[in-house]
Every structure is written in C-alpha cells, then in structure tokens.
Write a protein that holds these residues in place. Structure first.
Motif, mmCIF file in Angstrom:
data_model
loop_
_atom_site.group_PDB
_atom_site.id
_atom_site.type_symbol
_atom_site.label_atom_id
_atom_site.label_comp_id
_atom_site.label_asym_id
_atom_site.label_seq_id
_atom_site.Cartn_x
_atom_site.Cartn_y
_atom_site.Cartn_z
ATOM 1 N N SER A 158 49.828 32.827 40.231
ATOM 2 C CA SER A 158 49.450 34.202 39.900
ATOM 3 C C SER A 158 47.939 34.406 39.990
ATOM 4 O O SER A 158 47.473 35.447 40.467
ATOM 5 C CB SER A 158 49.928 34.559 38.490
ATOM 6 O OG SER A 158 51.331 34.559 38.427
ATOM 7 N N ILE A 159 47.172 33.407 39.546
ATOM 8 C CA ILE A 159 45.709 33.508 39.631
ATOM 9 C C ILE A 159 45.281 33.632 41.092
ATOM 10 O O ILE A 159 44.454 34.488 41.442
ATOM 11 C CB ILE A 159 45.042 32.282 38.975
ATOM 12 C CG1 ILE A 159 45.256 32.298 37.461
ATOM 13 C CG2 ILE A 159 43.538 32.257 39.285
ATOM 14 C CD1 ILE A 159 44.848 31.009 36.778
ATOM 15 N N ILE A 160 45.842 32.792 41.941
ATOM 16 C CA ILE A 160 45.503 32.833 43.360
ATOM 17 C C ILE A 160 45.908 34.165 43.978
ATOM 18 O O ILE A 160 45.133 34.796 44.712
ATOM 19 C CB ILE A 160 46.210 31.668 44.117
ATOM 20 C CG1 ILE A 160 45.711 30.316 43.608
ATOM 21 C CG2 ILE A 160 45.981 31.794 45.619
ATOM 22 C CD1 ILE A 160 44.229 30.076 43.792
ATOM 23 N N SER A 190 39.193 46.314 37.819
ATOM 24 C CA SER A 190 39.386 45.940 36.419
ATOM 25 C C SER A 190 40.799 45.415 36.182
ATOM 26 O O SER A 190 40.993 44.419 35.480
ATOM 27 C CB SER A 190 39.116 47.156 35.524
ATOM 28 O OG SER A 190 39.290 46.825 34.162
ATOM 29 N N PHE A 191 41.785 46.062 36.803
ATOM 30 C CA PHE A 191 43.179 45.632 36.647
ATOM 31 C C PHE A 191 43.392 44.234 37.224
ATOM 32 O O PHE A 191 43.944 43.350 36.559
ATOM 33 C CB PHE A 191 44.113 46.632 37.336
ATOM 34 C CG PHE A 191 45.550 46.194 37.342
ATOM 35 C CD1 PHE A 191 46.319 46.279 36.191
ATOM 36 C CD2 PHE A 191 46.129 45.685 38.497
ATOM 37 C CE1 PHE A 191 47.656 45.867 36.184
ATOM 38 C CE2 PHE A 191 47.460 45.275 38.505
ATOM 39 C CZ PHE A 191 48.214 45.373 37.350
ATOM 40 N N PHE A 192 42.949 44.020 38.454
ATOM 41 C CA PHE A 192 43.155 42.717 39.095
ATOM 42 C C PHE A 192 42.363 41.622 38.384
ATOM 43 O O PHE A 192 42.820 40.477 38.286
ATOM 44 C CB PHE A 192 42.790 42.784 40.572
ATOM 45 C CG PHE A 192 43.797 43.525 41.396
ATOM 46 C CD1 PHE A 192 45.117 43.122 41.435
ATOM 47 C CD2 PHE A 192 43.434 44.640 42.137
ATOM 48 C CE1 PHE A 192 46.063 43.803 42.197
ATOM 49 C CE2 PHE A 192 44.363 45.339 42.893
ATOM 50 C CZ PHE A 192 45.682 44.913 42.923
ATOM 51 N N VAL A 220 43.290 36.927 45.483
ATOM 52 C CA VAL A 220 43.382 37.445 46.854
ATOM 53 C C VAL A 220 43.420 38.972 46.846
ATOM 54 O O VAL A 220 42.738 39.635 47.625
ATOM 55 C CB VAL A 220 44.631 36.878 47.564
ATOM 56 C CG1 VAL A 220 44.901 37.620 48.874
ATOM 57 C CG2 VAL A 220 44.453 35.397 47.843
ATOM 58 N N ASN A 221 44.202 39.543 45.923
ATOM 59 C CA ASN A 221 44.262 41.001 45.807
ATOM 60 C C ASN A 221 42.923 41.587 45.389
ATOM 61 O O ASN A 221 42.500 42.630 45.898
ATOM 62 C CB ASN A 221 45.323 41.406 44.781
ATOM 63 C CG ASN A 221 46.685 41.615 45.412
ATOM 64 O OD1 ASN A 221 46.785 42.198 46.489
ATOM 65 N ND2 ASN A 221 47.723 41.133 44.774
ATOM 66 N N LEU A 222 42.273 40.902 44.444
ATOM 67 C CA LEU A 222 41.001 41.384 43.918
ATOM 68 C C LEU A 222 39.935 41.458 45.004
ATOM 69 O O LEU A 222 39.224 42.450 45.140
ATOM 70 C CB LEU A 222 40.528 40.460 42.777
ATOM 71 C CG LEU A 222 39.223 40.828 42.066
ATOM 72 C CD1 LEU A 222 39.356 42.171 41.373
ATOM 73 C CD2 LEU A 222 38.864 39.744 41.055
ATOM 74 N N ILE A 243 42.435 36.914 34.598
ATOM 75 C CA ILE A 243 42.148 36.398 33.253
ATOM 76 C C ILE A 243 43.449 36.029 32.540
ATOM 77 O O ILE A 243 43.535 34.996 31.862
ATOM 78 C CB ILE A 243 41.353 37.440 32.434
ATOM 79 C CG1 ILE A 243 39.950 37.607 33.022
ATOM 80 C CG2 ILE A 243 41.255 37.028 30.964
ATOM 81 C CD1 ILE A 243 39.156 38.756 32.438
ATOM 82 N N GLY A 244 44.486 36.869 32.699
ATOM 83 C CA GLY A 244 45.785 36.567 32.099
ATOM 84 C C GLY A 244 46.352 35.256 32.612
ATOM 85 O O GLY A 244 46.893 34.453 31.843
#
Length: 407
Positions: A140-142, A259-261, A146-148, A266-267
């Motif tokens: 999920s972090i990766i 901010s969302f990504f 990538v989305n961010l 962080i989650g």
C-alpha cells in the motif's frame, strides 16, 4: 518478505501502475489539445471504469483456466502491444479519430480488469501468512507513493516534453513491468477447472462465494456503500468545492489530492510499524476507522477553511489506508488460493459499476444543489456502512483453516 518473487511482483506492479498514470496524463493532454472538449476528457475515466467492470464480470472464466502468473504476464504483454500501437498512431498521425484513440482506454482497462485481482491474489502466495499485514502495508505504501508522485511527475513530463513523449515513456515502463512479472514463481500448484454446465455458472461463481460466506458478504456490503460514498472525491466535485466553498483557485485541488495520498502513505507506515497490535485487532480497526472516515468526510464537507480541509483530507487518507489493509487481510487470511482471485474480481466489478453510476448521480446533485450536500450524503452512507459493520461484528473472524499451506 525477502522472497525474490515478492520483489518482482511489487516492482513490476509499481512500474505498471506508474505507466498507467503516465499514459492517461499524456492521452488527456493530447485529447485536450486537439478537442478542448470536457465531454471527451470525461470519456477517459468513464471508459476506464466500464472496461474494468466488464473484465471483472468475465474474469472467473479466465481464473478457472489459467494460472495467476499467466494472466498477469499475458495482460501486461497485451497492454504493452496496445500502447505500442497507440504510440505509432499518435506519433505518425495515422488517424485523427477520437473514437479510435479513446477505444484504447477501454481496451487497456479491460486487460487490467483481470490483472488487478490476479495481482492482489498473488501476494499472499509469496509471503508467509504471519507477514501478510506487513506485506499489505508495504504494498500500500508503494502504491500510494506511486499515486502521490505519478500524477505530478506525469504533468511535469507533459509540460517539458509532450503527450506523445510521455506515452513512449509509458511504453518503456510497461516493458520493464512485463520482464519482471515473467520472473515471478508462484508456489501454489494450479489445477485447471472444467465447467460441467453453462459458462454462465462460472461467471456467477465469485458472486456465489461472496454471498454464501458471512465474512465476505459483510465486507462487500461495506465496500459497496463506500464505493458510492467515495465519489465525492472525484475531480468534478472537488473542483466545485474548492472554488465555491473554500474560495481558492484550482491549485488547491492538487493540494487536497496530495494531502490524501500523503495520508495513505502515513497510514501504511503506521500499520507496518505496529503490525502485531494491528493484526490482533483487525475487527476493531475496521469498525473504528469506518466511523472515523464518516465523521471526517462530514467535517470536510462543512468546513470553509482551506488549511483545515488539508488536515482533514490527510486524516481521511490515514484512516482509509488502515481500514483497507484490515479488510484485505481478512480476505487474504480467510479465502483459499482458488477463491481469492474470484473474490477480488467481484470487488473490481462491483466498485467499478457503482462508482461509474454514482459519479453521474453525485455530479447532478452538485449541479442542482449546494455541493456540500454530496459530502453530507457521503458521510451518511459511510456512517450506515460503519453501523452495519458493528451489527455484523461476529462475522469478522478469520478462518485460517481455509489457508491451505503453511510456511
């Protein structure tokens, strides 16, 4: 998580996901330059969702007949060939037909429709089951990283070069992804399933698995509510919210998305740092953060303070990530290797259909009434989903006997 195949999976999937973002950014740039039509641009996400929905519906036929790795590799090879053809059309101006160009969006999304559940179902086969939470957090972090960076980097590349050049870059990323996916070794033996009746029975197989299992059914009712509620975060609604409620320019839409990504990343980090605590409290994580997302969505829709909207959006990202990892872990630890890809195919079809239809409905509501009404409705739907999770809490039990292999 030291498995070489796991590394090939996450790196290859990251390259493919980054390529997906780049080619959409490049294509939108080309379409806008040639048509300047908002309707044509709106066709891109619509056709993408439609392709995923149709593919998700027929994917059980493929999942019964081919190993997950075969589906992953063939999907990526086909996407690469299609993108190569699209690049040739755009670079050499073979045709100027918009219909031909946007048809590639549908076809590539269609191929992704069975690759996505195959990729998700492959993950628990490549790591020990006691590391699933950590592996899901890492994945999920990766994905969110990538989305961010992908959209921002794609926009920068389009500004520096051109839409055609960005599609050529995507082609290179797709080639790398294909190569890496061919190196994955799936330790689970595949048994081809032959249908004794009509193929329509196979098409319903995933839905029947979900319907008959109380855990899966409970999770997918929650997912259905969220698929409708999450439409408030699409560009057409956020643009209006930023302009009319926050009184800011469109750059704030980018800040809110970032901010969302960032919150999602962080989650994922929080989950990976506190894996043991998280894994022993999956049920409470799912319920608590479901309520939290509902409350945060309502507060976001009612705020008129720009900086506070960024804080709330970041928290939504954190909560959304933690809840999603909990739901994924429930599925991956409870479902058998044969069931899991079909269950994820159901999710892909369900979310794509509900999201596509709800986008039109919420867009109409935002145009007819105050845009804030869409966030209030979204918060109510998320609240209903959270209450439903409480009423079904007894079903949130992992039946690890379904997991047929131990490492």
């Amino acid at each position: 998580m030291k498995s070489a195949s796991f590394r090939f999976l996450w790196i290859g999937q990251s390259m493919a996901n980054l390529g997906d973002i780049f080619y959409i950014v490049g294509l939108i740039s080309i379409l806008y330059a040639s048509t300047e039509s908002p309707f044509i641009l709106a066709l891109v996400p619509f056709l993408s969702m439609l392709g995923r929905f149709i593919s998700g519906m027929i994917s059980p036929l493929l999942l019964n007949r081919y190993p997950l790795k075969t589906l992953l590799v063939h999907s990526q090879v086909s996407k690469t060939l299609l993108l190569c053809l699209l690049a040739l059309i755009l670079v050499f101006h073979i045709t100027s037909s918009i219909l031909v160009i946007v048809s590639f969006v549908f076809t590539i999304a269609f191929l992704d429709g069975w690759a996505a559940p195959a990729s998700q179902a492959m993950l628990p086969r490549l790591v020990p089951k006691n590391e699933l939470v950590k592996a899901n957090s890492f994945f999920s972090i990766i994905y969110e990283t990538v989305n961010l960076g992908g959209w921002a980097l794609g926009g920068l590349l389009v500004a520096i070069f051109s839409g055609q050049d960005v599609i050529l870059i995507t082609l290179a990323l797709y080639l790398v992804a294909t190569l890496l996916m061919t190196k994955i070794v799936d330790p689970t033996e595949f048994y081809r399933k032959f249908s004794e009746g009509r193929q329509s029975g196979e098409l319903k197989e995933g839905w029947q698995i979900v319907w008959r299992n109380p855990l899966y059914k409970s999770l997918y009712v929650i997912i259905a509510f969220e698929a409708v509620a999450n439409v408030v975060w699409i560009a057409s609604i956020l643009y209006v919210f930023v302009a009319e409620i926050l009184g800011e320019n469109e750059s704030w839409w980018g800040y809110i998305n970032t901010s969302f990504f960032l919150g999602m990343v962080i989650g994922g980090i929080i989950c990976s740092r506190f894996t043991t605590v998280f894994e022993t409290n999956l049920k409470y994580v799912l319920i608590t953060f479901s309520f939290g997302i509902s409350i945060l969505t309502l507060l976001f829709g009612l705020t008129t303070i720009a900086w506070l909207s960024l804080v709330l959006m970041g928290l939504v990202g954190v909560f959304q990530q933690l809840k999603a990892i909990a739901a994924n872990t429930f599925l991956q630890k409870s479902a058998s290797p044969e069931e899991l890809p079909k269950i994820y195919a159901v999710e892909s079809s369900l979310v794509s259909l509900l999201f596509a239809v709800s986008s039109l409905l919420f867009g109409a509501l935002a145009e007819i009434w105050d845009v804030r009404i869409t966030f209030i409705i979204s918060a109510i739907l998320l609240g209903i989903a959270a209450i439903y999770a409480v009423t079904r809490h007894r079903h949130f039990i992992i039946e690890e006997s379904n997991f047929p292999f131990e490492r």
